[in-house]
Design a protein around this motif. Sequence first.
Motif, mmCIF file in Angstrom:
data_model
loop_
_atom_site.group_PDB
_atom_site.id
_atom_site.type_symbol
_atom_site.label_atom_id
_atom_site.label_comp_id
_atom_site.label_asym_id
_atom_site.label_seq_id
_atom_site.Cartn_x
_atom_site.Cartn_y
_atom_site.Cartn_z
ATOM 1 N N ALA A 124 -16.803 1.767 -0.656
ATOM 2 C CA ALA A 124 -15.479 2.337 -0.965
ATOM 3 C C ALA A 124 -14.944 1.797 -2.300
ATOM 4 O O ALA A 124 -14.491 2.569 -3.154
ATOM 5 C CB ALA A 124 -14.499 2.041 0.169
ATOM 6 N N ASN A 125 -15.023 0.475 -2.496
ATOM 7 C CA ASN A 125 -14.289 -0.090 -3.643
ATOM 8 C C ASN A 125 -15.122 -0.442 -4.872
ATOM 9 O O ASN A 125 -14.566 -0.597 -5.963
ATOM 10 C CB ASN A 125 -13.464 -1.294 -3.174
ATOM 11 N N GLU A 126 -16.458 -0.546 -4.699
ATOM 12 C CA GLU A 126 -17.273 -0.704 -5.916
ATOM 13 C C GLU A 126 -17.951 0.612 -6.284
ATOM 14 O O GLU A 126 -18.439 0.766 -7.400
ATOM 15 C CB GLU A 126 -18.325 -1.800 -5.726
ATOM 16 N N ASP B 144 -7.820 9.051 3.024
ATOM 17 C CA ASP B 144 -8.427 8.362 1.896
ATOM 18 C C ASP B 144 -9.947 8.260 1.841
ATOM 19 O O ASP B 144 -10.661 8.669 2.744
ATOM 20 C CB ASP B 144 -7.800 6.968 1.776
ATOM 21 N N TYR B 145 -10.367 7.630 0.747
ATOM 22 C CA TYR B 145 -11.781 7.614 0.352
ATOM 23 C C TYR B 145 -12.641 6.686 1.216
ATOM 24 O O TYR B 145 -13.844 6.628 1.016
ATOM 25 C CB TYR B 145 -11.873 7.201 -1.126
ATOM 26 N N HIS B 146 -12.022 5.982 2.151
ATOM 27 C CA HIS B 146 -12.821 5.147 3.053
ATOM 28 C C HIS B 146 -13.519 5.991 4.113
ATOM 29 O O HIS B 146 -14.416 5.517 4.787
ATOM 30 C CB HIS B 146 -11.919 4.116 3.754
ATOM 31 N N PHE B 147 -13.095 7.252 4.257
ATOM 32 C CA PHE B 147 -13.561 8.050 5.397
ATOM 33 C C PHE B 147 -14.076 9.432 5.010
ATOM 34 O O PHE B 147 -13.751 10.411 5.657
ATOM 35 C CB PHE B 147 -12.422 8.184 6.413
ATOM 36 N N TRP C 151 -6.824 12.837 0.392
ATOM 37 C CA TRP C 151 -7.536 11.978 -0.562
ATOM 38 C C TRP C 151 -6.472 11.393 -1.484
ATOM 39 O O TRP C 151 -5.923 12.097 -2.316
ATOM 40 C CB TRP C 151 -8.533 12.857 -1.333
ATOM 41 N N HIS C 152 -6.176 10.108 -1.314
ATOM 42 C CA HIS C 152 -5.014 9.530 -2.024
ATOM 43 C C HIS C 152 -5.295 9.183 -3.476
ATOM 44 O O HIS C 152 -4.402 8.731 -4.191
ATOM 45 C CB HIS C 152 -4.543 8.264 -1.303
ATOM 46 N N ILE C 153 -6.553 9.308 -3.897
ATOM 47 C CA ILE C 153 -6.872 8.929 -5.280
ATOM 48 C C ILE C 153 -7.334 10.181 -6.033
ATOM 49 O O ILE C 153 -7.507 11.229 -5.410
ATOM 50 C CB ILE C 153 -7.935 7.804 -5.306
ATOM 51 N N PRO C 154 -7.521 10.105 -7.349
ATOM 52 C CA PRO C 154 -7.957 11.319 -8.066
ATOM 53 C C PRO C 154 -9.344 11.763 -7.592
ATOM 54 O O PRO C 154 -10.090 10.979 -6.996
ATOM 55 C CB PRO C 154 -8.017 10.841 -9.531
ATOM 56 N N SER D 251 0.841 -1.191 0.000
ATOM 57 C CA SER D 251 0.000 0.000 0.000
ATOM 58 C C SER D 251 0.877 1.241 0.000
ATOM 59 O O SER D 251 1.728 1.409 0.866
ATOM 60 C CB SER D 251 -0.883 -0.027 1.255
ATOM 61 N N GLY D 252 0.637 2.088 -0.993
ATOM 62 C CA GLY D 252 1.385 3.345 -1.071
ATOM 63 C C GLY D 252 1.129 4.177 0.172
ATOM 64 O O GLY D 252 2.039 4.813 0.711
ATOM 65 N N LEU D 253 -0.115 4.146 0.623
ATOM 66 C CA LEU D 253 -0.488 4.918 1.806
ATOM 67 C C LEU D 253 0.370 4.491 3.000
ATOM 68 O O LEU D 253 0.925 5.321 3.719
ATOM 69 C CB LEU D 253 -1.970 4.663 2.073
ATOM 70 N N VAL D 254 0.498 3.173 3.171
ATOM 71 C CA VAL D 254 1.271 2.680 4.312
ATOM 72 C C VAL D 254 2.744 3.055 4.158
ATOM 73 O O VAL D 254 3.359 3.558 5.100
ATOM 74 C CB VAL D 254 1.086 1.151 4.478
ATOM 75 N N LEU E 16 -16.927 4.372 -4.736
ATOM 76 C CA LEU E 16 -16.037 5.538 -4.858
ATOM 77 C C LEU E 16 -14.799 5.268 -5.724
ATOM 78 O O LEU E 16 -14.358 6.137 -6.472
ATOM 79 C CB LEU E 16 -15.596 6.001 -3.463
ATOM 80 N N TRP E 17 -14.226 4.062 -5.600
ATOM 81 C CA TRP E 17 -12.978 3.793 -6.343
ATOM 82 C C TRP E 17 -13.182 3.955 -7.859
ATOM 83 O O TRP E 17 -12.485 4.772 -8.491
ATOM 84 C CB TRP E 17 -12.450 2.391 -5.981
ATOM 85 N N PRO E 18 -14.153 3.245 -8.475
ATOM 86 C CA PRO E 18 -14.337 3.465 -9.916
ATOM 87 C C PRO E 18 -14.877 4.854 -10.245
ATOM 88 O O PRO E 18 -14.617 5.372 -11.341
ATOM 89 C CB PRO E 18 -15.323 2.372 -10.337
HETATM 90 O O1 F6P Z 1 -4.357 4.075 -3.989
HETATM 91 C C1 F6P Z 1 -5.294 4.330 -3.002
HETATM 92 C C2 F6P Z 1 -5.059 3.405 -1.862
HETATM 93 O O2 F6P Z 1 -5.847 3.654 -0.748
HETATM 94 C C3 F6P Z 1 -3.637 3.558 -1.478
HETATM 95 O O3 F6P Z 1 -3.498 4.608 -0.668
HETATM 96 C C4 F6P Z 1 -3.310 2.209 -1.050
HETATM 97 O O4 F6P Z 1 -2.049 1.910 -1.472
HETATM 98 C C5 F6P Z 1 -4.292 1.301 -1.715
HETATM 99 O O5 F6P Z 1 -5.299 2.090 -2.222
HETATM 100 C C6 F6P Z 1 -4.784 0.301 -0.734
HETATM 101 O O6 F6P Z 1 -5.615 -0.624 -1.227
HETATM 102 P P1 F6P Z 1 -6.264 -1.697 -0.266
HETATM 103 O O7 F6P Z 1 -6.030 -1.249 1.118
HETATM 104 O O8 F6P Z 1 -7.705 -1.724 -0.641
HETATM 105 O O9 F6P Z 1 -5.580 -2.980 -0.557
#
Ligand code: F6P
Length: 596
Positions: free
Chosen positions: A182-184, A233-236, A256-259, A117-120, A186-188
């Motif tokens: 979040a993933n079905e 991020d977009y989960h919150f 907000w880590h995504i576009p 995870s880039g965030l981590v 906001l992500w798309p």
């Molecule tokens: O790219 C957005 C993002 O939240 C990143 O910050 C992180 O690397 C990735 O998605 C995490 O994805 P997941 O936690 O769903 O595996």
Amino acid sequence: MTQYGVDLFLVLILASLGLSALAIFISVSRRRHHSRAAASQASGDDFATEAARKVLREFEKNGQSVDAALVTWSPDTLRKILADELPDAQVIVVSNREPYIHNETKDGGVELVVPASGLVSALEPITRACGGTWIAYGGGSADRTVVDRNDRVQVPPENPSYTLRRVWLSDDEYQGYYLGFANEGLWPLCHIAFTRPIFRESDWEAYEAVNRKFAETVVAEARNERPIVLVQDYHFALLPRMIRERLPEAIVITFWHIPWPNSEVFSICPWRERILDGLLGSSIMGFHTQFHANNFTESVDRFMESRIERADAAVSYGGQVTLVHSYPISIEWPAELLKALPSVEECRARVRRRFNIPADAKLCVGVERLDYTKGILDRFHALEELFIRHPETIGNVVFLQIAAPSRGTLPAYKHLHEECLRYAEELNQRYGGQSYQPVVMVAEHHSQAAVYELYRAADICLVTSLHDGMNLVAKEFVASRDDEQGVLLLSTFAGASRELLEALIVNPYDAAMMSEAMLQALTMGPDEQHERMRRMRDIVRDNNVFRWAGSMLLDAARLRKRGDLDRVTALYERPAGPTGDNVVSMFERKQAVGFR
Ligand code: F6P
């Protein structure tokens, strides 16, 4: 005037201009400079003059300080900002993904996994430097067995420096909030990858309930009423408002880590106003690029009763101001784990042995989560195009794709996984033989150390996302190459392409163009590689993740000071006199409460 006299003078002037943060930075960078420049008084004087000029130039130009440009950003710089500018502030990070996952092993033990995870990778060194608490979903099979009775565990395990507070979710909550909304949804919605968002009422309800659960955890973990909460991020999207309601004095920095899509695309979300209202509970809303910050502001302007302060990059809504800024995220520099890795030559040898790659073949690598936004299939198309256009490359290039399984129960991800395996197999049948397989696809999680080893072994790294907020793989590849060799192919639709201009910038939808860029990379001489890599390394070093976090914390400190000032001013509010509420009456009020 002596060297120290010049410094003191500069610091005093800047502090008196209200730029205390900037003054501190100059003092930090000057002190650093002193130790180096003790031998050269003359060059020290030049530095002082140049630094002052730079500050004033930029200050006049932007109306903002250039603190960031003058500093070598490190964990110490962050600690100094916190100590000097935000004394006693408790830092609380909130993300869905936790930085350390404890999993049960087959033999009954417990293994520690750092997620892909880039965030981590960005937030972990920051939290290590600042201490404090990181609140995240505890998703590991052994997570519950290692926490204390308050659901906390101290990390990193080898040298604990902060608290990880785990939040437990039921299967239904996880399904609705994480996989569903979040993933079905906001992500798309936020990525231009032509995958249709799915919005379900039940997912939304779970999303709201889980955001509330995290808000309660933030309140429970806060030691006082004024923590600095870094919401990730977009989960919150609803969490900032929920925190603001419970802790009105908190500084909430949401990243907000995504576009962020344009307002037309955003408008299809059935809960668009609720999402914007939630996010506008933040003191600061951060994006990787100015473009996405502008899209956000445009959505607010279109759907909310608000005032947009363009000159200040701020939104005023419901009596509260939110700064909307771009802060390009980055990575730790120097990367801690590089210290433990062998030479580039040794990494090349190891990786080639492990994956059975012929010694004379060029090695291209791709590393990411198995996600449809990453353009993995488009990379395969480009490789095939290369073989068709330039058959002499067959047998001379191997493409190693590492893809960490991600969100694997969702249909779009299952489908992608199958497609990737099928296409890799086809390419190997069409262009490979007994001793040569052009594609090696490994759909498994790899540790960060293993990933860095691959980067060091590669001739070319392909980052061809269809759309990406930033993409830290690009920056990690650059950071890993202290030999200043290797070529980066980078999608123009990844935020990183705004900074890493010396990469070969490609459009992942254009297979012909990508194949020509691959050929250019395969045939690029060491001098050109060196020149490009050196410049990219300078950028990543200067704009490292400590600068990313430091810039947000400095903005937070300014907001806090402004808020404190406004509060005291309001205490002494009095009706405007006959001349109205002018500068003189404001000055008088401040005099009355002791401001000079
Ligand atoms: O790219 C957005 C993002 O939240 C990143 O910050 C992180 O690397 C990735 O998605 C995490 O994805 P997941 O936690 O769903 O595996």
